[in-house]
Design a protein around this motif. Structure first.
Motif, PDB file in Angstrom:
ATOM      1  N   PHE A   1      11.423  -2.974   4.934  1.00  0.00           N
ATOM      2  CA  PHE A   1      10.719  -3.345   6.171  1.00  0.00           C
ATOM      3  C   PHE A   1       9.869  -4.612   6.014  1.00  0.00           C
ATOM      4  CE2 PHE A   1       7.664  -3.220   9.558  1.00  0.00           C
ATOM      5  CZ  PHE A   1       8.363  -2.697  10.618  1.00  0.00           C
ATOM      6  N   GLY A   2       9.080  -4.657   4.955  1.00  0.00           N
ATOM      7  CA  GLY A   2       8.192  -5.817   4.747  1.00  0.00           C
ATOM      8  C   GLY A   2       8.978  -7.104   4.528  1.00  0.00           C
TER       9      GLY A   2
ATOM     10  N   ARG B   1       8.519   0.987  -1.318  1.00  0.00           N
ATOM     11  CA  ARG B   1       8.161   0.113  -0.189  1.00  0.00           C
ATOM     12  C   ARG B   1       6.941  -0.742  -0.527  1.00  0.00           C
ATOM     13  NH1 ARG B   1       6.631   2.729   5.573  1.00  0.00           N
ATOM     14  NH2 ARG B   1       4.737   3.280   4.452  1.00  0.00           N
TER      15      ARG B   1
ATOM     16  N   MET C   1       0.822  -1.220   0.000  1.00  0.00           N
ATOM     17  CA  MET C   1       0.000   0.000   0.000  1.00  0.00           C
ATOM     18  C   MET C   1       0.848   1.259   0.000  1.00  0.00           C
ATOM     19  SD  MET C   1      -3.331   1.049   2.025  1.00  0.00           S
ATOM     20  CE  MET C   1      -3.943   2.741   2.057  1.00  0.00           C
TER      21      MET C   1
ATOM     22  N   ALA D   1       3.539   7.895   4.903  1.00  0.00           N
ATOM     23  CA  ALA D   1       3.622   7.077   6.128  1.00  0.00           C
ATOM     24  C   ALA D   1       4.943   6.331   6.245  1.00  0.00           C
ATOM     25  CB  ALA D   1       2.441   6.094   6.210  1.00  0.00           C
ATOM     26  N   LEU D   2       6.036   7.025   5.914  1.00  0.00           N
ATOM     27  CA  LEU D   2       7.359   6.398   6.088  1.00  0.00           C
ATOM     28  C   LEU D   2       7.727   6.435   7.566  1.00  0.00           C
ATOM     29  CD1 LEU D   2       9.181   8.029   3.033  1.00  0.00           C
ATOM     30  CD2 LEU D   2       8.200   5.741   3.174  1.00  0.00           C
TER      31      LEU D   2
END
Lengths: 259, 257
Positions: free
Chosen positions: A107-108, A157, A88, A94-95
């Motif tokens: 991150f994921g 991301r 998303m 929204a970092l």
């Protein structure tokens, strides 16, 4: 559409906050590898719809199917497994402020897929390159980037785990027209390269025309029109006409309260 | 009738808030015992809570010990009981002032920072982003802070106890003219193992409350900068109140006859 089940199917979804009905029996389907853009004014329920699909909000009633599986009744653990299919891009990017850019992108992979950091960093740098950012950007903090660069990092991301479905929440909001077009092109390219299903919400018509295969319009918590991108200019729907032409006069009445 | 309805509404709001906090606490605690364990995050929080709070806690303990020695000396001098100064200082610091003052200072420093950080993450959708990246925010954000708070405050209090007693020693020896060896032996003479243990148990509970309130109010903050500011204030106030209430209860548990 073929006989295979749609990637995402919402039927009769209701969501309210107190007395305010936000989603009012919403029906929507998104086919595999299709790019659907939902347009609509502010406060019509676009973001709430996305959050209901992701399980961030729970609808009061209705069904939300992903790959033919009901998701509303899923436990938190099952939903986490389902979320591995999703990526998303958030409206405000929204970092994570406390992490470097490459750690945000990876991150994921590190947390969600338990990949070793060295390997995840290589993939993160490749994804940053795919959105036009050099490896030196990876070492910066998100606060050191411009709005356009933050959107690119957020896009990197979103695609880092090569998800089957990508959501784009107002991807061009707050960007200048040129940067908005750059982001739109990147979205089209990334979605095509991954063969992913894309569901975007926006009120930017230039963005919708660029990234959509189909466009749906949401108004007062319901989908009031859905059709191919090229049909939107002659939809025959007065609400759609007013919205895409940005006219104050028409059936849509903005709620303006005198101070 | 309006008056009764207002009381009823307030009571329902209180019950709702209590239930929400109880659910949050049980979920957060359960995540402390379930894998995966984010060792790197726990370590970072331990450094934030323990190492970076050392100066403020140390200074507080030092001056509290000094004031305590001065006050008890001038008070006890009225009935020729100056010899009890060392005992009063060491017992007050280890049993009460060390843990309570360290807890309150950490609540102001760390509780506020936690609420502001998590609150900002909430209002900028970073917590939603965690969820969409298949990471449980309770496990990633809350559990490491609870573990770090629970572990680090007792260590801080050990340091605060030593510095506080040292502060009392400095004043007693260099200002009030006590014999150093006598003062130290008096300090040890009446100090019992349970005095120190009770202080460390309190510190663990206080550390848990400080982290819990910081995380809880941050996690539920709403409405932009104003919401984050409110969450920060609420975190500090509620942690301070919980520290004072639980201090009485734990003291009763350890020392009531």
């Amino acid at each position: 559409m073929t006989g295979s089940p749609p990637k995402i199917a919402l039927s009769g979804v209701n969501k309210r906050f107190g007395d305010k009905v936000v989603l009012d029996g919403l029906d929507l389907t998104v086919g595999k590898s299709e790019s659907l853009v939902v347009i609509g004014g502010s406060g019509t329920g676009k973001s709430v719809m996305l959050k209901c699909i992701l399980g961030l909000l729970r609808p009061e009633s209705g069904s939300i199917m992903v790959d033919g599986e009901e998701t509303v009744s899923k436990t938190r653990g099952d939903r986490e497994a389902m979320l591995r299919k999703f990526g998303m891009l958030f409206q405000g990017s929204a970092l994570f402020d406390s992490l470097k850019v490459w750690e945000n992108v990876a991150f994921g992979l590190i947390q969600g897929r338990h990949m070793p950091r060295v390997q995840a960093k290589e993939i993160a740098l490749a994804k940053l390159a795919a959105v036009g950012l050099g490896p030196e950007v990876g070492e910066l903090s998100p606060s050191e980037l411009s709005g356009g660069m933050q959107k690119r990092v957020a896009l990197a991301r979103a695609i880092a785990t090569e998800p089957e479905v990508i959501f784009f929440d107002e991807p061009t909001t707050g960007l200048d027209p040129i940067m908005a077009d750059v982001i739109n092109e990147l979205i089209v390219k990334c979605v095509k390269d991954l063969g992913a299903t894309a569901l975007s919400i926006t009120h930017d018509m230039a963005s919708a025309r660029k990234i959509a295969d189909r466009i749906a319009m949401i108004y007062q918590g319901k989908i009031i029109w859905c059709g191919k991108r090229e049909d939107i200019d002659h939809s025959g729907n007065a609400y759609v006409d007013q919205f895409i032409n940005g006219r104050a006069e028409g059936p849509i009445r903005m709620q303006v309260r005198a101070l | 009738m309006e008056f009764l309805a207002a009381i009823g509404r307030a009571f329902l709001v209180f019950l709702e808030a209590t239930g929400r906090l109880a659910l949050f606490t049980s979920r957060a605690v359960s995540h402390c015992f379930r894998p995966p364990v984010y060792a790197r995050l726990i370590g970072r929080q331990m450094i934030d809570i323990g190492y970076y709070s050392l100066p403020v806690v140390g200074l507080t303990a030092l001056f509290t010990g000094m004031v305590l020695a001065l006050q008890s000396y001038t008070g006890f001098a009225r009935f020729q009981a100056e010899g009890a100064v060392a005992t009063v200082v060491v017992l007050s610091i280890t049993r009460e002032l060390g843990p309570v003052l360290a807890g309150l200072m950490v609540a102001g420093r760390i509780g506020a920072a936690m609420a502001a950080e998590i609150g900002t993450m909430r209002v900028t959708e970073q917590i939603d982003a965690l969820t969409t990246l298949a990471t449980n925010p309770m496990k990633y954000l809350v559990a490491p802070r609870l573990i770090a708070g629970l572990c680090m405050l007792p260590l801080l209090v050990v340091v605060a106890d030593i510095i506080g007693v040292f502060g009392g020693f400095l004043v007693a020896v260099y200002k009030l003219g006590f014999n150093p060896a006598n003062y130290l032996s008096k300090s040890w003479e009446y100090l019992q193992f349970m005095d120190v243990v009770s202080g460390l148990v309190k510190a663990g509970v206080f550390g848990f409350f400080v982290s819990l309130m910081g995380c809880y109010h941050g996690y539920h903050s709403r409405g932009g900068a104003e919401g984050v500011g409110t969450a920060t204030t609420n975190a500090v106030v509620s942690a301070s109140i919980l520290i004072l209430i639980s201090n009485y209860l734990i003291t009763g548990m350890f020392f009531s006859k």
